[in-house]
Design a protein around this motif. Sequence first.
Motif, short mmCIF file in Angstrom:
data_model
loop_
_atom_site.label_atom_id
_atom_site.label_comp_id
_atom_site.label_asym_id
_atom_site.label_seq_id
_atom_site.Cartn_x
_atom_site.Cartn_y
_atom_site.Cartn_z
N SER A 1 14.45 -4.60 10.12
CA SER A 1 15.25 -3.87 9.13
C SER A 1 15.03 -4.49 7.75
O SER A 1 14.05 -5.17 7.51
CB SER A 1 16.73 -3.92 9.52
N SER A 2 15.98 -4.30 6.86
CA SER A 2 15.88 -4.82 5.49
C SER A 2 16.43 -6.23 5.40
O SER A 2 17.12 -6.59 4.46
CB SER A 2 16.65 -3.91 4.53
N ARG A 3 16.13 -7.06 6.38
CA ARG A 3 16.70 -8.41 6.46
C ARG A 3 16.13 -9.35 5.41
O ARG A 3 16.83 -10.20 4.87
CB ARG A 3 16.48 -8.99 7.85
N TYR A 4 14.84 -9.23 5.10
CA TYR A 4 14.18 -10.18 4.21
C TYR A 4 13.87 -9.54 2.86
O TYR A 4 13.42 -8.39 2.79
CB TYR A 4 12.91 -10.72 4.85
N SER A 5 14.09 -10.30 1.80
CA SER A 5 13.87 -9.78 0.46
C SER A 5 12.50 -10.17 -0.07
O SER A 5 11.83 -11.07 0.47
CB SER A 5 14.96 -10.30 -0.49
N ASN B 1 11.08 -5.95 -0.28
CA ASN B 1 12.06 -6.07 0.78
C ASN B 1 11.52 -5.45 2.06
O ASN B 1 10.85 -4.40 2.02
CB ASN B 1 13.38 -5.40 0.41
N THR B 2 11.80 -6.07 3.20
CA THR B 2 11.36 -5.50 4.46
C THR B 2 12.15 -4.23 4.78
O THR B 2 13.26 -4.03 4.27
CB THR B 2 11.52 -6.51 5.60
N ALA B 3 11.57 -3.38 5.64
CA ALA B 3 12.22 -2.12 6.00
C ALA B 3 11.82 -1.75 7.42
O ALA B 3 10.80 -2.22 7.95
CB ALA B 3 11.81 -1.02 5.03
N THR C 1 0.83 -1.19 0.00
CA THR C 1 0.00 0.00 0.00
C THR C 1 0.87 1.25 0.00
O THR C 1 0.65 2.19 -0.76
CB THR C 1 -0.93 0.01 1.22
N THR C 2 1.88 1.25 0.85
CA THR C 2 2.88 2.33 0.89
C THR C 2 4.25 1.67 0.98
O THR C 2 4.52 0.93 1.94
CB THR C 2 2.68 3.26 2.09
N THR C 3 5.12 1.91 0.01
CA THR C 3 6.41 1.24 -0.05
C THR C 3 7.20 1.39 1.25
O THR C 3 7.40 2.50 1.75
CB THR C 3 7.26 1.81 -1.22
N GLY C 4 7.60 0.26 1.80
CA GLY C 4 8.41 0.24 3.01
C GLY C 4 7.68 0.64 4.27
O GLY C 4 8.29 0.71 5.34
#
Length: 319
Positions: free
Chosen positions: A111-115, A85-87, A56-59
């Motif tokens: 954080s950005s651990r998972y893609s 990607n997670t954020a 819905t909203t990036t990150g």
Amino acid sequence: MSTTTTNYGLTKAAYGEAADIAVINDNFDIIDTAIADAKALSTKTKGLIYLEPTVTTTGVLWTATSSDITAYYDGLMVAVLCPENTASGLTLKINSLTAPTIVYNATSAISSRYSAGSIIILTYKTISGTSYWSIMDYDANADTKVRQYQATNNVNYPILTRYNTTDKSGTYEATYARFATAVTVNPSTGNIAATKFNGYTLGAACAKAVGSVASGNTGLVTGGDVYTALSAKGNAELIFTSKTASSWASDSTYSDFPYRCAVACTGVTASDVAEVVFNVDDAVSGNYAPVCQTYAGGVYIYSSASDSITIPMILVHKG
């Protein structure tokens, strides 16, 4: 005289008694509550629910729908296919419910651990009045997690590595595995390209700071528990079958057996002890000495004749 039902205590008037509207309404209230409780329990016992949310909203916000979820409750578990990607600060909203933040270790933002394309397991929980989606199997310090370490065309590349947390040396430890051919690793996708896997490898996990393995090195480990175990296994027996003895040379070691043949056997040393098993005809012929000697790379046998023979088996006990 009126009675009550066994499970929910509904009042049953006796035959001949006048109907009491208040009693009937009380029965309806009991039935209504029981049905509502049953629906809530049904939702909570569905187990792990799979979701494919959209961005819905990036990150910031993922949104998903599920007919199995009508309310959040502590312990609700969902399997989520990451659409991106997670954020840090990412939230997940299901249906028209709220959008709790995805966290790890109680309330720390992920954080950005998972893609994108990864599947993560989230558990709903409430801490100090605030709701969260808590991710399972997450460690804030990625250096303590088993992970792939980037390398290109590394012949002795370990399949799994981790940071050396014991001595903080900043090195990576091999987890007893290597590829025999060139390997290319992409840490962002987890893809590994190699054509041949070769078993154990050398690394600091075998014994701290034992060094590195040069390309093409056939040695496995040089110290530590793994080395000890492999050495013990190596100190067993070597068995060679169908060995040809044809190159005889004059020898004076035993006067009754003036010929000696060197039978090549890889891995044999001069300190080993060998047993030579001849076939029946050769064994009873009297042509071959009942003793033999080992040397670096093989076994010497002795004979009174210089005929070419095939030895069924040579058993070598490691010295």
